[in-house]
Design an enzyme around this catalytic site. Structure first.
Site, PDB file in Angstrom:
ATOM      1  N   LYS A  40      24.038 -16.387  18.075  1.00  0.00           N
ATOM      2  CA  LYS A  40      23.113 -17.504  17.790  1.00  0.00           C
ATOM      3  C   LYS A  40      23.823 -18.660  17.092  1.00  0.00           C
ATOM      4  O   LYS A  40      23.638 -19.817  17.454  1.00  0.00           O
ATOM      5  CB  LYS A  40      21.951 -17.044  16.887  1.00  0.00           C
ATOM      6  CG  LYS A  40      21.065 -15.980  17.482  1.00  0.00           C
ATOM      7  CD  LYS A  40      19.846 -15.725  16.601  1.00  0.00           C
ATOM      8  CE  LYS A  40      20.158 -15.231  15.205  1.00  0.00           C
ATOM      9  NZ  LYS A  40      20.724 -13.882  15.126  1.00  0.00           N
TER      10      LYS A  40
ATOM     11  N   ARG B  90      11.732 -14.793  11.860  1.00  0.00           N
ATOM     12  CA  ARG B  90      12.254 -13.428  11.945  1.00  0.00           C
ATOM     13  C   ARG B  90      11.189 -12.382  11.664  1.00  0.00           C
ATOM     14  O   ARG B  90      11.484 -11.190  11.718  1.00  0.00           O
ATOM     15  CB  ARG B  90      13.328 -13.281  10.878  1.00  0.00           C
ATOM     16  CG  ARG B  90      14.692 -12.946  11.388  1.00  0.00           C
ATOM     17  CD  ARG B  90      15.636 -13.260  10.254  1.00  0.00           C
ATOM     18  NE  ARG B  90      16.811 -12.476  10.255  1.00  0.00           N
ATOM     19  CZ  ARG B  90      18.030 -13.001  10.350  1.00  0.00           C
ATOM     20  NH1 ARG B  90      18.186 -14.287  10.541  1.00  0.00           N
ATOM     21  NH2 ARG B  90      19.067 -12.240  10.256  1.00  0.00           N
TER      22      ARG B  90
ATOM     23  N   ARG C  96      34.107  -8.930  13.004  1.00  0.00           N
ATOM     24  CA  ARG C  96      33.982 -10.384  12.790  1.00  0.00           C
ATOM     25  C   ARG C  96      34.728 -10.850  11.533  1.00  0.00           C
ATOM     26  O   ARG C  96      34.642 -10.234  10.478  1.00  0.00           O
ATOM     27  CB  ARG C  96      32.494 -10.743  12.652  1.00  0.00           C
ATOM     28  CG  ARG C  96      32.254 -12.222  12.472  1.00  0.00           C
ATOM     29  CD  ARG C  96      30.864 -12.615  12.821  1.00  0.00           C
ATOM     30  NE  ARG C  96      29.857 -12.152  11.880  1.00  0.00           N
ATOM     31  CZ  ARG C  96      28.560 -12.416  11.999  1.00  0.00           C
ATOM     32  NH1 ARG C  96      28.132 -13.127  13.020  1.00  0.00           N
ATOM     33  NH2 ARG C  96      27.705 -11.971  11.119  1.00  0.00           N
TER      34      ARG C  96
ATOM     35  N   ARG D  66      32.322 -11.501   6.157  1.00  0.00           N
ATOM     36  CA  ARG D  66      31.073 -11.792   5.452  1.00  0.00           C
ATOM     37  C   ARG D  66      30.622 -10.560   4.690  1.00  0.00           C
ATOM     38  O   ARG D  66      30.789  -9.448   5.157  1.00  0.00           O
ATOM     39  CB  ARG D  66      30.003 -12.179   6.494  1.00  0.00           C
ATOM     40  CG  ARG D  66      29.398 -13.529   6.243  1.00  0.00           C
ATOM     41  CD  ARG D  66      28.523 -13.958   7.373  1.00  0.00           C
ATOM     42  NE  ARG D  66      27.301 -13.177   7.479  1.00  0.00           N
ATOM     43  CZ  ARG D  66      26.344 -13.414   8.378  1.00  0.00           C
ATOM     44  NH1 ARG D  66      26.493 -14.400   9.233  1.00  0.00           N
ATOM     45  NH2 ARG D  66      25.267 -12.685   8.427  1.00  0.00           N
TER      46      ARG D  66
ATOM     47  N   ARG E  14      20.693  -4.348   8.859  1.00  0.00           N
ATOM     48  CA  ARG E  14      20.305  -5.611   9.519  1.00  0.00           C
ATOM     49  C   ARG E  14      19.757  -5.345  10.913  1.00  0.00           C
ATOM     50  O   ARG E  14      18.784  -5.960  11.332  1.00  0.00           O
ATOM     51  CB  ARG E  14      21.515  -6.552   9.601  1.00  0.00           C
ATOM     52  CG  ARG E  14      21.840  -7.200   8.256  1.00  0.00           C
ATOM     53  CD  ARG E  14      23.260  -7.707   8.199  1.00  0.00           C
ATOM     54  NE  ARG E  14      23.558  -8.730   9.170  1.00  0.00           N
ATOM     55  CZ  ARG E  14      24.783  -8.985   9.624  1.00  0.00           C
ATOM     56  NH1 ARG E  14      25.816  -8.291   9.190  1.00  0.00           N
ATOM     57  NH2 ARG E  14      24.972  -9.941  10.496  1.00  0.00           N
TER      58      ARG E  14
HETATM   59  P1  ADP Z   1      22.487 -12.307  10.984  1.00  0.00           P
HETATM   60  O1  ADP Z   1      21.525 -12.870  12.005  1.00  0.00           O
HETATM   61  O2  ADP Z   1      23.853 -12.150  11.527  1.00  0.00           O
HETATM   62  O3  ADP Z   1      21.984 -11.049  10.304  1.00  0.00           O
HETATM   63  P2  ADP Z   1      21.922 -14.534   9.117  1.00  0.00           P
HETATM   64  O4  ADP Z   1      22.991 -15.402   8.590  1.00  0.00           O
HETATM   65  O5  ADP Z   1      20.924 -15.151  10.037  1.00  0.00           O
HETATM   66  O6  ADP Z   1      22.688 -13.318   9.789  1.00  0.00           O
HETATM   67  O7  ADP Z   1      21.096 -13.892   7.903  1.00  0.00           O
HETATM   68  C1  ADP Z   1      21.738 -13.243   6.837  1.00  0.00           C
HETATM   69  C2  ADP Z   1      20.692 -12.664   5.881  1.00  0.00           C
HETATM   70  O8  ADP Z   1      19.882 -13.734   5.351  1.00  0.00           O
HETATM   71  C3  ADP Z   1      19.676 -11.713   6.514  1.00  0.00           C
HETATM   72  O9  ADP Z   1      20.155 -10.385   6.585  1.00  0.00           O
HETATM   73  C4  ADP Z   1      18.505 -11.850   5.548  1.00  0.00           C
HETATM   74  O10 ADP Z   1      18.717 -11.126   4.357  1.00  0.00           O
HETATM   75  C5  ADP Z   1      18.539 -13.328   5.197  1.00  0.00           C
HETATM   76  N1  ADP Z   1      17.706 -14.133   6.127  1.00  0.00           N
HETATM   77  C6  ADP Z   1      18.156 -15.091   6.969  1.00  0.00           C
HETATM   78  N2  ADP Z   1      17.138 -15.629   7.669  1.00  0.00           N
HETATM   79  C7  ADP Z   1      16.020 -14.993   7.270  1.00  0.00           C
HETATM   80  C8  ADP Z   1      14.645 -15.081   7.622  1.00  0.00           C
HETATM   81  N3  ADP Z   1      14.217 -15.948   8.556  1.00  0.00           N
HETATM   82  N4  ADP Z   1      13.761 -14.260   7.002  1.00  0.00           N
HETATM   83  C9  ADP Z   1      14.173 -13.388   6.063  1.00  0.00           C
HETATM   84  N5  ADP Z   1      15.455 -13.231   5.678  1.00  0.00           N
HETATM   85  C10 ADP Z   1      16.373 -14.032   6.271  1.00  0.00           C
END
Ligand code: ADP
Length: 240
Positions: free
Chosen positions: A38, A113, A151, A184, A195
């Site tokens: 994404k 999400r 990654r 990360r 996740r």
């Molecule tokens: P990825 O999609 O690779 O897990 P992101 O960078 O999108 O990574 O998100 C990292 C973390 O940030 C998630 O595991 C969560 O804890 C938090 N997060 C990000 N976006 C949201 C969201 N829309 N709702 C709730 N938590 C979120």
């Protein structure tokens, strides 16, 4: 970024996203599991369309780095791979989308999400007469695991690598600026599992919600192709 320049050239030649698409596409939601690409596609799309990339994960990580707006409880949830509270991200996104640079459109990455977030977003868009286009990046589970565990990121320029699938020329160093690559915090195996579990349980149902809400959903097989090819597929699908 090198990749985006190559794809831009591709767009010029192949016309993957024409001026018509540029005029009409206002809200793009990039949907897919962690590791589906994404972030990479969002960057390519925002470069091409000239609209901002709104990544809730990036915004939260920025907040932590800068020591503002993110509570220790929220940071701990992120470290554990658990979703943070809906109200926190809803408010953050709403504020971001209200800024002038998002008036012509935006690419959402990592939001919505949960069903609560999806309802919040669709309500916000409907109030403004904006129709979202959802791009679902579908990737095989085993490929997701390989991508996430390998990654690495350049902390200076943000270029992404993978120790197996896309290694840097010199071990552990960024090809572009020589900076030492980092992993990360949440790309550890136990956190990756959390996740992916959160994605299956809380996020996957959001796609059906968006579909039934009348949003246009574009399905893209993003398992095997390099980012440029996935981007071309997205462009072609948006044309149609
Ligand atoms: P990825 O999609 O690779 O897990 P992101 O960078 O999108 O990574 O998100 C990292 C973390 O940030 C998630 O595991 C969560 O804890 C938090 N997060 C990000 N976006 C949201 C969201 N829309 N709702 C709730 N938590 C979120």
């Amino acid at each position: 970024m090198k990749v985006s320049l190559r794809v831009r050239a591709g767009f010029a030649a192949g016309g993957a996203v024409s001026n018509v698409a540029k005029r009409f596409v206002k809200a793009i939601v990039l949907f897919g599991s962690p590791g589906s690409g994404k972030g990479t596609q969002a960057k390519l799309l925002t470069d091409c369309l000239g609209i901002p990339h709104v990544s809730t994960g990036e915004m939260l990580r920025d907040g932590i780095r800068q020591g503002r707006g993110v509570t220790p409880k929220t940071a701990a949830k992120m470290q554990a791979g658990i979703l943070v509270k809906d109200a926190v991200v809803d408010a953050m996104v709403e504020e971001r989308l209200s800024r002038p640079d998002a008036a012509n459109g935006f690419v959402l990455d990592g939001y919505p999400r949960t069903l609560v977030q999806a309802e919040h977003l669709t309500g916000w868009l409907a109030e403004r007469g904006i129709h979202e286009v959802v791009i679902h990046l579908a990737v095989d589970y085993n490929i997701i695991i390989a991508r996430l565990t390998g990654r690495r990121e350049c902390p200076r320029c943000g270029t992404l690598y993978n120790v197996v699938l896309r290694p840097p020329k010199v071990d552990e160093l960024c090809d572009l600026d020589g900076e030492k690559l980092v992993r990360r915090d949440d790309d550890r195996e136990d956190v990756i599992r959390a996740r992916l579990e959160a994605y299956d349980r809380q996020t996957r149902p959001v796609l059906d919600f968006l579909r039934s809400n009348g949003g246009r959903v574009i399905e893209v097989d993003a398992s095997n192709d390099p980012p440029e090819a996935v981007f071309q597929k997205i462009g072609r699908a948006m044309e149609n």
